[in-house]
Structure formats: C-alpha cells, structure tokens
Design a protein around this motif. Structure first.
Motif, PDB file in Angstrom:
ATOM      1  N   ALA A   1       0.839  -1.199   0.000  1.00 43.85           N
ATOM      2  CA  ALA A   1       0.000   0.000   0.000  1.00 43.85           C
ATOM      3  C   ALA A   1       0.877   1.254   0.000  1.00 43.85           C
ATOM      4  N   SER A   2       0.580   2.167  -0.912  1.00 40.56           N
ATOM      5  CA  SER A   2       1.350   3.405  -0.985  1.00 40.56           C
ATOM      6  C   SER A   2       0.754   4.507  -0.122  1.00 40.56           C
ATOM      7  N   GLU A   3      -0.522   4.330   0.264  1.00 39.52           N
ATOM      8  CA  GLU A   3      -1.183   5.297   1.145  1.00 39.52           C
ATOM      9  C   GLU A   3      -1.975   4.555   2.205  1.00 39.52           C
ATOM     10  N   VAL A   4      -1.789   4.967   3.468  1.00 37.17           N
ATOM     11  CA  VAL A   4      -2.521   4.377   4.585  1.00 37.17           C
ATOM     12  C   VAL A   4      -3.242   5.492   5.328  1.00 37.17           C
ATOM     13  N   VAL A   5      -4.563   5.417   5.319  1.00 40.85           N
ATOM     14  CA  VAL A   5      -5.392   6.338   6.089  1.00 40.85           C
ATOM     15  C   VAL A   5      -5.899   5.579   7.302  1.00 40.85           C
ATOM     16  N   THR A   6      -5.710   6.138   8.476  1.00 39.17           N
ATOM     17  CA  THR A   6      -6.156   5.478   9.700  1.00 39.17           C
ATOM     18  C   THR A   6      -7.308   6.258  10.317  1.00 39.17           C
ATOM     19  N   VAL A   7      -8.420   5.561  10.534  1.00 45.94           N
ATOM     20  CA  VAL A   7      -9.601   6.159  11.148  1.00 45.94           C
ATOM     21  C   VAL A   7      -9.737   5.600  12.555  1.00 45.94           C
ATOM     22  N   LEU A   8      -9.706   6.490  13.539  1.00 41.26           N
ATOM     23  CA  LEU A   8      -9.907   6.125  14.936  1.00 41.26           C
ATOM     24  C   LEU A   8     -11.295   6.618  15.337  1.00 41.26           C
ATOM     25  N   PRO A   9     -12.334   5.800  15.182  1.00 37.92           N
ATOM     26  CA  PRO A   9     -13.671   6.256  15.562  1.00 37.92           C
ATOM     27  C   PRO A   9     -13.713   6.715  17.016  1.00 37.92           C
ATOM     28  N   TYR A  10     -13.033   5.962  17.873  1.00 36.55           N
ATOM     29  CA  TYR A  10     -12.842   6.371  19.271  1.00 36.55           C
ATOM     30  C   TYR A  10     -11.358   6.286  19.561  1.00 36.55           C
ATOM     31  N   MET A  11     -10.775   7.383  20.016  1.00 35.38           N
ATOM     32  CA  MET A  11      -9.351   7.418  20.318  1.00 35.38           C
ATOM     33  C   MET A  11      -9.139   7.167  21.799  1.00 35.38           C
ATOM     34  N   GLY A  12      -8.710   5.967  22.127  1.00 36.25           N
ATOM     35  CA  GLY A  12      -8.365   5.659  23.505  1.00 36.25           C
ATOM     36  C   GLY A  12      -7.205   6.516  23.983  1.00 36.25           C
ATOM     37  N   TYR A  13      -7.183   6.817  25.257  1.00 34.72           N
ATOM     38  CA  TYR A  13      -6.182   7.674  25.896  1.00 34.72           C
ATOM     39  C   TYR A  13      -6.321   9.144  25.476  1.00 34.72           C
ATOM     40  N   GLY A  14      -7.364   9.442  24.692  1.00 34.21           N
ATOM     41  CA  GLY A  14      -7.542  10.813  24.233  1.00 34.21           C
ATOM     42  C   GLY A  14      -7.823  11.802  25.340  1.00 34.21           C
ATOM     43  N   ARG A  15      -8.378  11.323  26.462  1.00 32.49           N
ATOM     44  CA  ARG A  15      -8.662  12.237  27.575  1.00 32.49           C
ATOM     45  C   ARG A  15      -7.434  12.488  28.439  1.00 32.49           C
ATOM     46  N   GLN A  16      -6.361  11.727  28.220  1.00 29.95           N
ATOM     47  CA  GLN A  16      -5.100  11.983  28.927  1.00 29.95           C
ATOM     48  C   GLN A  16      -4.262  12.921  28.059  1.00 29.95           C
ATOM     49  N   ASP A  17      -4.758  14.141  27.888  1.00 30.89           N
ATOM     50  CA  ASP A  17      -4.128  15.093  26.979  1.00 30.89           C
ATOM     51  C   ASP A  17      -3.165  16.039  27.681  1.00 30.89           C
ATOM     52  N   ALA A  18      -2.908  15.787  28.960  1.00 31.73           N
ATOM     53  CA  ALA A  18      -1.952  16.579  29.727  1.00 31.73           C
ATOM     54  C   ALA A  18      -1.363  15.689  30.822  1.00 31.73           C
ATOM     55  N   ALA A  19      -0.198  16.066  31.315  1.00 25.80           N
ATOM     56  CA  ALA A  19       0.402  15.327  32.422  1.00 25.80           C
ATOM     57  C   ALA A  19      -0.334  15.681  33.708  1.00 25.80           C
ATOM     58  N   PHE A  20      -0.758  14.661  34.454  1.00 20.03           N
ATOM     59  CA  PHE A  20      -1.514  14.909  35.677  1.00 20.03           C
ATOM     60  C   PHE A  20      -0.621  15.484  36.775  1.00 20.03           C
ATOM     61  N   GLU A  21       0.634  15.077  36.787  1.00 16.76           N
ATOM     62  CA  GLU A  21       1.589  15.601  37.756  1.00 16.76           C
ATOM     63  C   GLU A  21       2.989  15.344  37.234  1.00 16.76           C
ATOM     64  N   ALA A  22       3.971  15.868  37.931  1.00 11.56           N
ATOM     65  CA  ALA A  22       5.356  15.716  37.497  1.00 11.56           C
ATOM     66  C   ALA A  22       5.725  14.242  37.335  1.00 11.56           C
ATOM     67  N   GLY A  23       6.360  13.932  36.239  1.00  8.71           N
ATOM     68  CA  GLY A  23       6.776  12.560  35.991  1.00  8.71           C
ATOM     69  C   GLY A  23       5.773  11.733  35.213  1.00  8.71           C
ATOM     70  N   HIS A  24       4.550  12.276  34.983  1.00 12.98           N
ATOM     71  CA  HIS A  24       3.530  11.558  34.228  1.00 12.98           C
ATOM     72  C   HIS A  24       3.664  11.843  32.731  1.00 12.98           C
TER      73      HIS A  24
END
Length: 284
Positions: free
Chosen positions: A77-100
């Motif tokens: 395949a010369s082109e790969v399109v990826t569809v994520l209907p639901y993106m897991g880990y999407g709500r972890q969009d920031a570090a909760f605390e130092a080291g995360h």
C-alpha cells in the motif's frame, strides 16, 4: 483501488463505511499467541490505498492498529489512512503531575508513524489532533445522534453536561429540527456537596435529551438525570457519541429514570443505534 481494513473492535462500522464508500472490505485475521501477544494480519491484501478503521478501546486495540498499518504497508500500500472512531487515551491530553506522560501524545506519535493521514471522531479535546503528524482531522458526528430520537418529542430541551459542551447539544437540536438548548450548572455548597441543575430553561412537562461526547461509568450522568426527575420532567433520553458505558453504567442510568440510551458505533455496544459511517465518509 482502496480497501477498508477493520480492526477487531470496529467490524460493524468498517462494514458500514465499506457500503457508504462502495469500496471492498479486506479479509482480516485476529490471533493471539500462547504468550498473550496479539497478531492482526491482512492475508492477500493487494491494493494501493488502505483505510484502517479501528477504535482503540484497549491496549490490544492500539497494537492492532499498528500491526494493520504495517501489514498493508508491507503488502505494498502506498497510502494508509487510519480512522480512529474512538481514540483511547484521548482524555489523557496533559500530564496529571510531574513525571507523568501525556498519554494522548504518546499514542498519537506511535500511530502517526504508520499513517499518511488520521481521522478521529469527536475527540474529547480537539487539541489532541495536533499530537499527530500530520495533524489529525476531527470528524463531528454529533448530528447523527438526532436520528434515533422519537419523532414526537414534547417541546424538547437538549441539555449538555456543562457550558463548555453546549455546541454538542446545539448540533443535535439543529439536526433534530426543534427544541431549546441548555446546559447543566454545578453549584458547590461544600467540599462534598455539589448541586447539578439545568442553568436556565424550564423543563417541567418537557422531554429532555441529554447529550455528551462520551459516557464512561454513567455516575455523573445518572445524578444529573435524577435532578431532572425531581423537576417533573417528561421523558429523558440520553445520547452520546462514544457509548463506553463501563461496568454498570446502563443500570445506573436506567435506575435514574432514563427512557432510552442512544449511542453511535464508534464503540460497538447494544446502545449503538446509529452509525457514524456517513460522517466519516464525507471526510474521506
């Protein structure tokens, strides 16, 4: 030629997308070795363009995406399109605390390595699209939530869980074609006591449609519905794009007095009464 390649978590949605696009659906095999390792493969794949469709609802599902991307690329395949209907880990969009970690960024980087383009449906925070390279396309499928609603709602009110999500309620109301919009307002009376009420609109005797992007455990939603019941509401319908509905979420909502729960097939559940395939197809 384009072929739709389904992850194990999104087989119904991939089939619907195949029909909408009038493109073939690949034969995919999902296996697991005795040591627990997964293996997703695409035997006899022989096309120039692949659209991999897979909701990443688990760590195994994330790995499947990487394997399917690699498999079709290995097959030419010369082109790969990826569809994520639901993106897991999407709500972890920031570090909760130092080291995360910023987990959404970590998984986005991994998926980007095997994709020329990524689409994801109603991410909890659209900013996560910037973690992909190139930037992922956010698909708004909220309007699809109007389809399964009864045609004869009584003077309906479309409620979002907070002021920040009012756009979702407005989208569903616009697609339905009738009603008002409002949002729940939280008033903290003490460290442990929080009152949740509709902010403005009178709901007595009116049917209410509560809209959200995702329902996980259903705890907050069921508390909100209980407040509506105290205000002599008519029927209450709960709609969400991503019906994660973990553990006893359906029971909680039903006990709170919900007449019906409607979700899409971004996460395939019994409540997935409408497909986001047309919304995705429009962006492809």
């Amino acid at each position: 030629m384009t072929t739709i390649v389904s992850g194990s978590t999104s087989q119904s949605l991939a089939a619907a997308l195949s029909r909408d696009l009038e493109e073939p659906l690949a034969a995919v095999e999902y296996n697991r070795f005795p040591d627990g390792e997964v293996l997703a493969s695409v035997p006899n794949f022989d096309d120039d363009r692949a659209i991999v469709v897979a909701s990443t609802v688990s760590s195994d599902a994330h790995l499947e995406v990487l394997q399917l991307q690699d498999a079709v690329r290995e097959a030419g395949a010369s082109e790969v399109v990826t569809v994520l209907p639901y993106m897991g880990y999407g709500r972890q969009d920031a570090a909760f605390e130092a080291g995360h970690p910023i987990s959404a960024r970590a998984v986005a980087r991994a998926i980007s390595t095997g994709a020329d383009r990524v689409l994801t449906v109603n991410p909890h925070e659209e900013a996560v699209c910037d973690f992909f390279e190139p930037t992922a396309t956010a698909v708004d499928a909220a309007g699809r939530l109007a389809d399964p609603l009864p045609d004869d709602l009584t003077n309906p009110v479309f409620l979002s869980p907070d002021a920040g999500a009012i756009d979702l309620a407005e989208t569903v109301r616009e697609a339905y074609g009738d009603g008002d919009t409002d949002y729940f307002e939280k008033t903290r009376h003490s460290g442990t006591e929080v009152e949740v009420t509709p902010s403005d609109v009178d709901i007595a005797g009116r049917d209410v449609v509560v809209t959200d992007d995702i329902i996980a455990t259903g705890s907050t939603m069921s508390e909100a519905v209980a407040v509506l019941q105290e205000r002599d509401v008519g029927n209450v319908f709960v709609t969400c794009v991503h019906p994660l509905l973990a553990r006893d979420a359906v029971t909680k909502l039903s006990r709170a007095g919900v007449s019906a729960i409607y979700g899409t097939d971004t996460i395939e559940r019994q409540t997935s009464t409408v497909s986001v395939a047309p919304a995705i197809a429009a962006k492809l």
